[in-house]
Motif scaffolding. Structure first.
Motif, short mmCIF file in Angstrom:
data_model
loop_
_atom_site.label_atom_id
_atom_site.label_comp_id
_atom_site.label_asym_id
_atom_site.label_seq_id
_atom_site.Cartn_x
_atom_site.Cartn_y
_atom_site.Cartn_z
N ALA A 49 -66.28 48.34 -16.60
CA ALA A 49 -66.63 47.45 -15.49
C ALA A 49 -68.14 47.27 -15.40
N GLY A 50 -68.89 48.37 -15.58
CA GLY A 50 -70.34 48.27 -15.52
C GLY A 50 -70.89 47.36 -16.60
N THR A 51 -70.35 47.48 -17.81
CA THR A 51 -70.81 46.63 -18.90
C THR A 51 -70.47 45.17 -18.64
N TYR A 52 -69.27 44.93 -18.10
CA TYR A 52 -68.87 43.56 -17.77
C TYR A 52 -69.84 42.95 -16.76
N PHE A 53 -70.14 43.69 -15.69
CA PHE A 53 -71.08 43.18 -14.69
C PHE A 53 -72.43 42.90 -15.33
N ASN A 54 -72.90 43.83 -16.13
CA ASN A 54 -74.24 43.72 -16.72
C ASN A 54 -74.36 42.48 -17.60
N TYR A 55 -73.31 42.16 -18.33
CA TYR A 55 -73.38 41.06 -19.30
C TYR A 55 -73.22 39.68 -18.67
N ARG A 56 -73.03 39.63 -17.35
CA ARG A 56 -73.06 38.32 -16.68
C ARG A 56 -74.44 37.67 -16.84
N LYS A 57 -75.45 38.50 -17.13
CA LYS A 57 -76.83 37.99 -17.22
C LYS A 57 -77.11 37.23 -18.49
N THR A 58 -76.30 37.44 -19.55
CA THR A 58 -76.70 36.96 -20.88
C THR A 58 -76.81 35.44 -20.96
N THR A 59 -76.03 34.73 -20.15
CA THR A 59 -76.10 33.27 -20.20
C THR A 59 -77.22 32.72 -19.33
N ILE A 60 -77.98 33.64 -18.68
CA ILE A 60 -79.08 33.21 -17.82
C ILE A 60 -80.43 33.53 -18.45
N TYR A 61 -80.61 34.78 -18.93
CA TYR A 61 -81.95 35.13 -19.41
C TYR A 61 -82.25 34.45 -20.74
N ILE A 110 -70.20 34.75 -26.34
CA ILE A 110 -69.35 35.71 -27.06
C ILE A 110 -69.51 37.11 -26.47
N GLN A 111 -70.74 37.50 -26.13
CA GLN A 111 -70.95 38.81 -25.53
C GLN A 111 -70.19 38.94 -24.21
N GLN A 112 -70.21 37.88 -23.41
CA GLN A 112 -69.46 37.92 -22.15
C GLN A 112 -67.96 38.01 -22.40
N ARG A 113 -67.48 37.34 -23.42
CA ARG A 113 -66.04 37.34 -23.68
C ARG A 113 -65.54 38.71 -24.13
N TYR A 114 -66.29 39.38 -25.02
CA TYR A 114 -65.75 40.67 -25.46
C TYR A 114 -65.85 41.73 -24.37
N THR A 115 -66.86 41.66 -23.49
CA THR A 115 -66.90 42.63 -22.40
C THR A 115 -65.78 42.37 -21.40
N GLU A 116 -65.44 41.09 -21.19
CA GLU A 116 -64.34 40.77 -20.29
C GLU A 116 -63.01 41.22 -20.87
N LEU A 117 -62.80 40.99 -22.16
CA LEU A 117 -61.54 41.40 -22.77
C LEU A 117 -61.39 42.92 -22.78
N MET A 118 -62.48 43.64 -22.97
CA MET A 118 -62.41 45.10 -22.90
C MET A 118 -61.96 45.55 -21.51
N MET A 119 -62.54 44.93 -20.47
CA MET A 119 -62.18 45.32 -19.11
C MET A 119 -60.72 44.95 -18.81
N LEU A 120 -60.28 43.80 -19.30
CA LEU A 120 -58.88 43.41 -19.10
C LEU A 120 -57.94 44.36 -19.83
N ALA A 121 -58.37 44.84 -21.00
CA ALA A 121 -57.53 45.79 -21.74
C ALA A 121 -57.35 47.08 -20.95
N GLY A 122 -58.41 47.52 -20.27
CA GLY A 122 -58.32 48.73 -19.45
C GLY A 122 -57.57 48.51 -18.16
N GLY A 123 -57.46 47.26 -17.75
CA GLY A 123 -56.74 46.94 -16.51
C GLY A 123 -57.35 47.63 -15.31
N SER A 124 -56.51 48.15 -14.42
CA SER A 124 -56.99 48.78 -13.20
C SER A 124 -57.83 50.02 -13.48
N PHE A 125 -57.65 50.64 -14.66
CA PHE A 125 -58.45 51.82 -14.99
C PHE A 125 -59.92 51.48 -15.18
N SER A 126 -60.23 50.20 -15.36
CA SER A 126 -61.62 49.80 -15.54
C SER A 126 -62.35 49.62 -14.22
#
Length: 399
Positions: free
Chosen positions: A370-382, A321-337
């Motif tokens: 974008a930074g938050t999206y990259f950072n949250y790629r870790k959540t399904t690993i740690y 869920i954490q990965q999904r909401y960070t991805e949707l936020m970045m998609l909402a910002g589009g190229s501005f993200s």
């Protein structure tokens, strides 16, 4: 199963809400709501505020200086803090090592370490993962050789979150290499100011120094820093990981970030897109389902019934869920993200307000996406990769 809160629990919620409103610094809350970078001072300032109230160890029993809250009260406290914009408490001290020290430590270890954790004065780090030993923690190679009243520790840990601030680190070390992997591990508490401890930064895709490598070169550790029995550390490690995986789910933060996602979508003009709104709706349904799962566990605990061990399942669903909401936020910002100017963010610049908050990357609220999206790629690993957790859940449920 009764998922309704009692009048007493609602009164407790109101009390916590009022206290947080009166004590949470506004500048910290603003940073959290806008997903801006939190400094060590921000995190430790809030920890010390909680500590003065006796709430930094909010899940601790009274005998160790905690408030003695039940499971429902703990959940309500976490929810009110999250919704108010409080930083997530750095878990390594109060949530992870403290329960191990309470359950398996000596009275001397409890008296020495628990007060500093509760007060927020002492910063703890976690020394579990190693190069080649992540989800397979039983394969750790860092050695601790006993010589008289000392252990001599040699080896390396990695992905040590915020280890650059650490005062102490709890480590899994190999004390007997001749037995099967799980049987030769011990749990050591190590002062990070000890000679031979070296912390090296790992700079991530978002430009942040959040994780580190930690090297141990003939580090001397007093034998009294061994928790429990030698070679029984695997038992203590599993006990700790159950607390970590439940903590990772963090449904309360997900509820707060869902509202932030909606705000960003509306400002960026994509909330009216029915397909994008469908994705937000699906996410909201999953967050509600995760909350129901948490409340189900709380209800079973409150009634004294033995609930299913769902730490792994909570970790899987919460991290996805954490990965999904960070991805949707970045998609909402589009190229501005896309652009991420780390130096500007580090200096505290969030957009040229003279231009209405616009900058080459769009509005100021797009800067961290974008930074938050990259950072949250870790959540399904740690905390144990989700693939491994699915195997554990399958074995628990299906046998």
């Amino acid at each position: 199963m009764d998922l309704k809160f009692t009048p007493q629990e609602l009164a407790f919620r109101a009390e916590v809400r009022q206290w947080v409103a009166e004590n949470l610094p506004q500048d910290i809350s603003d940073k959290v709501h806008k997903a801006l970078r939190l400094s060590k001072n921000d995190l430790q300032r809030w920890a010390k505020i909680l500590g003065r109230q006796g709430w930094h160890g909010w899940a601790w029993p009274e005998q160790f200086g905690g408030p003695g809250w039940n499971a429902v009260q703990r959940h309500l406290f976490e929810e009110e803090c999250a919704l108010a914009g409080a930083p997530r408490v750095v878990p390594f001290g109060p949530v992870m090592v403290a329960p191990v020290i309470m359950a398996f430590g000596t009275p001397e270890q409890q008296q020495r370490h628990l007060p500093g954790i509760m007060s927020g004065e002492v910063w703890w780090s976690q020394g579990y993962s190693e190069p080649g030993s992540g989800s397979d923690l039983a394969s750790v190679k860092t050695r601790a050789e006993r010589r008289g009243d000392r252990y001599i520790v040699n080896g390396q840990k990695t992905w040590t979150t915020l280890g650059q601030y650490g005062d102490w680190i709890f480590c899994l070390v190999r004390t007997d290499p001749t037995v099967k992997p799980q049987a030769g591990i011990s749990f050591l508490l190590i002062d990070m100011k000890s000679p031979g401890v070296t912390v090296r930064p790992i700079i991530m895709l978002d430009g942040e120094h959040e994780v580190n490598e930690v090297f141990f070169d003939n580090v001397e550790v007093p034998v009294e820093n061994l928790v429990g029995e030698e070679n029984k550390g695997w038992t203590y490690a599993k006990y700790l990981l159950a607390h970590e995986r439940t903590n990772i789910a963090d449904v309360n933060r997900a509820k707060r970030e869902l509202e932030r996602l909606k705000r960003i979508a509306k400002v960026e003009g994509v909330y009216e897109d029915s397909r994008f709104r469908d994705q937000i709706a699906l996410l909201e349904v999953d967050i509600v389902a995760l909350e129901m799962m948490v409340l189900r566990v709380l209800s079973a605990e409150k009634s004294g019934k033995q609930s299913l061990d769902v730490a792994g399942l909570l970790k899987i669903r919460g991290s996805e869920i954490q990965q999904r909401y960070t991805e949707l936020m970045m998609l909402a910002g589009g190229s501005f993200s896309t652009p991420y100017i780390h130096e500007a963010m580090e200096a505290g610049w969030q957009g040229d307000q003279a231009l209405g908050g616009l900058w080459p990357g769009g509005a100021a609220h797009c800067a961290p996406l974008a930074g938050t999206y990259f950072n949250y790629r870790k959540t399904t690993i740690y905390g144990g990769s989700n693939e491994v957790q699915r195997n554990i859940v399958a074995q628990t449920v299906l046998g």
